[in-house]
Design a protein around this motif. Structure first.
Motif, PDB file in Angstrom:
ATOM      1  N   CYS A  29      19.532 -34.360 -83.113  1.00 40.72           N
ATOM      2  CA  CYS A  29      18.345 -35.218 -83.174  1.00 40.72           C
ATOM      3  C   CYS A  29      17.798 -35.347 -81.759  1.00 40.72           C
ATOM      4  O   CYS A  29      18.514 -35.782 -80.852  1.00 40.72           O
ATOM      5  CB  CYS A  29      18.694 -36.603 -83.731  1.00 40.72           C
ATOM      6  SG  CYS A  29      17.278 -37.743 -83.683  1.00 40.72           S
ATOM      7  N   ARG A  34      19.052 -39.930 -76.218  1.00 41.68           N
ATOM      8  CA  ARG A  34      20.492 -39.815 -76.501  1.00 41.68           C
ATOM      9  C   ARG A  34      20.866 -38.416 -76.969  1.00 41.68           C
ATOM     10  O   ARG A  34      22.014 -38.001 -76.837  1.00 41.68           O
ATOM     11  CB  ARG A  34      20.903 -40.816 -77.585  1.00 41.68           C
ATOM     12  CG  ARG A  34      21.017 -42.201 -77.100  1.00 41.68           C
ATOM     13  CD  ARG A  34      21.813 -43.092 -78.025  1.00 41.68           C
ATOM     14  NE  ARG A  34      21.905 -44.369 -77.384  1.00 41.68           N
ATOM     15  CZ  ARG A  34      22.808 -44.692 -76.464  1.00 41.68           C
ATOM     16  NH1 ARG A  34      23.746 -43.832 -76.134  1.00 41.68           N
ATOM     17  NH2 ARG A  34      22.781 -45.862 -75.876  1.00 41.68           N
ATOM     18  N   PHE A  45      23.803 -42.532 -83.131  1.00 41.81           N
ATOM     19  CA  PHE A  45      24.120 -43.805 -82.468  1.00 41.81           C
ATOM     20  C   PHE A  45      23.334 -44.965 -83.084  1.00 41.81           C
ATOM     21  O   PHE A  45      23.805 -46.092 -83.159  1.00 41.81           O
ATOM     22  CB  PHE A  45      23.789 -43.682 -80.973  1.00 41.81           C
ATOM     23  CG  PHE A  45      24.040 -44.931 -80.177  1.00 41.81           C
ATOM     24  CD1 PHE A  45      25.260 -45.139 -79.544  1.00 41.81           C
ATOM     25  CD2 PHE A  45      23.055 -45.910 -80.059  1.00 41.81           C
ATOM     26  CE1 PHE A  45      25.489 -46.299 -78.805  1.00 41.81           C
ATOM     27  CE2 PHE A  45      23.278 -47.066 -79.327  1.00 41.81           C
ATOM     28  CZ  PHE A  45      24.499 -47.260 -78.695  1.00 41.81           C
ATOM     29  N   CYS A  46      22.098 -44.681 -83.503  1.00 40.59           N
ATOM     30  CA  CYS A  46      21.211 -45.750 -84.004  1.00 40.59           C
ATOM     31  C   CYS A  46      21.520 -46.162 -85.432  1.00 40.59           C
ATOM     32  O   CYS A  46      20.872 -47.063 -85.972  1.00 40.59           O
ATOM     33  CB  CYS A  46      19.757 -45.304 -83.898  1.00 40.59           C
ATOM     34  SG  CYS A  46      19.378 -43.826 -84.867  1.00 40.59           S
ATOM     35  N   ILE A 145      13.124 -45.215 -83.590  1.00 36.36           N
ATOM     36  CA  ILE A 145      14.140 -44.572 -84.451  1.00 36.36           C
ATOM     37  C   ILE A 145      13.683 -44.482 -85.900  1.00 36.36           C
ATOM     38  O   ILE A 145      14.307 -43.788 -86.695  1.00 36.36           O
ATOM     39  CB  ILE A 145      15.513 -45.277 -84.346  1.00 36.36           C
ATOM     40  CG1 ILE A 145      15.439 -46.714 -84.862  1.00 36.36           C
ATOM     41  CG2 ILE A 145      16.010 -45.236 -82.904  1.00 36.36           C
ATOM     42  CD1 ILE A 145      16.800 -47.405 -84.968  1.00 36.36           C
TER      43      ILE A 145
HETATM   44  S1  SF4 Z   1      20.143 -42.608 -81.249  1.00 27.50           S
HETATM   45 FE1  SF4 Z   1      19.108 -42.156 -83.200  1.00 27.50          FE
HETATM   46  S2  SF4 Z   1      17.035 -41.539 -82.590  1.00 27.50           S
HETATM   47 FE2  SF4 Z   1      18.321 -41.380 -80.748  1.00 27.50          FE
HETATM   48  S3  SF4 Z   1      18.999 -39.226 -80.716  1.00 27.50           S
HETATM   49 FE3  SF4 Z   1      20.611 -40.453 -81.753  1.00 27.50          FE
HETATM   50  S4  SF4 Z   1      20.091 -40.262 -83.961  1.00 27.50           S
HETATM   51 FE4  SF4 Z   1      18.242 -39.650 -82.793  1.00 27.50          FE
END
Ligand code: SF4
Length: 369
Positions: A29, A34, A45-46, A145
């Motif tokens: 992603c 990130r 992470f989100c 996100i």
């Molecule tokens: S934190 Fe969420 S929006 Fe950011 S790269 Fe990771 S999966 Fe994608």
């Protein structure tokens, strides 16, 4: 923040944008800096972007966890349609890990830990009109996100003349930035501190991508934007740091970008720090004005630092009490005293006739927003 009744759960997955397939069913992603590499069956992470069968899906799409009508001053935006109502929404999850998060009940929750409801993108503007709002805000958690949903709501809102607002931490990649912000009229970007140490230790991210976003907004878009700096005692309230932050804004963005210093209250994982004393905000405001910024505000306290003053003649243009506008003397974008132009968006462009006769969103009429 009021939690709403569950209208209807949907388990339909919406395929995400801004990703690429990798070996062994993994996906990359690249929506935010990130750059999560996500294994099958796992989330980034989100929390709200998941890999199902080698494809990335957005769990935030069509699934707000919070809906509320706010004054636009609460975003905070002080130079954007003052005194109007903004239809505000957020989902679960976040791409930062701020220890002081003040909306952690949704931002630190997974999709299945919040009371989200199914609201199709095309229904959001109808709800906003029904409740007399002039704009929509993507806020509370990090809207980047759930950028796919943001974009579709913005497209649906266009025909009604509703303005569209991002309240963001600015943590977005170059690849996604224009896709999202080409649909946005105004933004408030958190500049949470001016040290990499704070960003690394307290938000689990980095400072430079946020500075990049601010410069892209200034140099590559027509988005009206303001900046918020939440001052946390001993962590980011050093006067020398405030001066560096103000100098950077002046040099890279110019003197007319409004800067809001706001008061912290103990929350989430940061309960050992006291509330920000008003004197800290007064001092920060003085430093930023002295550095040369024209519009510097104090927020989350009662203060004369909430008013807008004309930088040319000094007269008070907009008086505020907390989030209420008690007087607005701006005349067609100018100071009534000396005639200086005051930067911002002061006039609504939604014609009443464009709104007239729009069907109310009847299926949501029982909501008490
Ligand atoms: S934190 Fe969420 S929006 Fe950011 S790269 Fe990771 S999966 Fe994608």
């Amino acid at each position: 923040m009021s939690q709403l009744k569950i209208l209807q759960k949907t388990e339909t997955l919406h395929e995400a944008r801004w990703w690429e397939a990798e070996a062994n069913g993994r996906v990359h992603c690249y929506l935010c800096p990130r750059h999560c590499h996500i294994n099958p069956g796992q989330a980034g992470f989100c929390f709200i972007r998941i890999n199902e069968g080698g494809k990335l899906y957005s769990l935030g799409y069509g699934a707000p966890a919070a809906l509320q009508i706010d004054p636009i001053e609460k975003k905070p935006l002080n130079h954007f349609l003052p005194g109007t109502r903004v239809f505000s929404m957020g989902t679960a999850g976040c791409n930062m890990g701020c220890f002081f998060c003040q909306n952690w009940d949704i931002s630190k929750s997974r999709h299945d830990q919040v009371h989200s409801q199914h609201v199709p993108a095309e229904d959001v503007p109808l709800l906003a009109l029904q409740y007399g709002c002039d704009s929509l805000a993507f806020t509370y958690n990090e809207p980047t996100i759930w950028g796919e949903y943001v974009i579709d709501i913005c497209k649906a809102a266009e025909q009604y003349g509703l303005k569209r607002v991002m309240v963001s931490n600015g943590y977005i990649t170059r690849e996604a930035f224009h896709d999202v912000y080409e649909h946005i009229d105004a933004a408030n970007i958190d500049l949470k501190a001016f040290t990499e140490t704070f960003y690394g230790r307290i938000t689990l991210t980095h400072l430079q991508p946020v500075l990049d976003t601010l410069q892209w907004l200034k140099n590559e878009t027509k988005v009206w934007f303001e900046i918020t700096n939440l001052m946390i005692p001993t962590l980011n309230d050093d006067p020398a740091e405030t001066r560096k932050l103000a100098d950077w804004i002046l040099t890279h963005l110019g003197p007319d970008v409004p800067l809001h210093f706001t008061a912290f209250h103990p929350d989430f994982k940061l309960r050992d720090k006291p509330r920000t004393p008003p004197e800290t905000l007064h001092r920060a405001r003085e430093i930023a004005l002295e550095a040369g910024l024209h519009y510097v505000y104090e927020g989350n306290i009662y203060s004369d630092g909430a008013h807008t003053n004309c930088p040319s003649c000094g007269s008070v243009l907009v008086r505020r009490s907390w989030h209420d506008v008690t007087e607005n003397r701006i005349n067609h974008g100018c100071c009534p005293q000396c005639g200086s132009a005051i930067p911002g968006v002061w006039e609504k462009n939604a014609s009443e006739s464009a709104r007239a006769g729009q069907p109310a969103a009847e299926k949501y009429s029982h909501l008490n927003l």
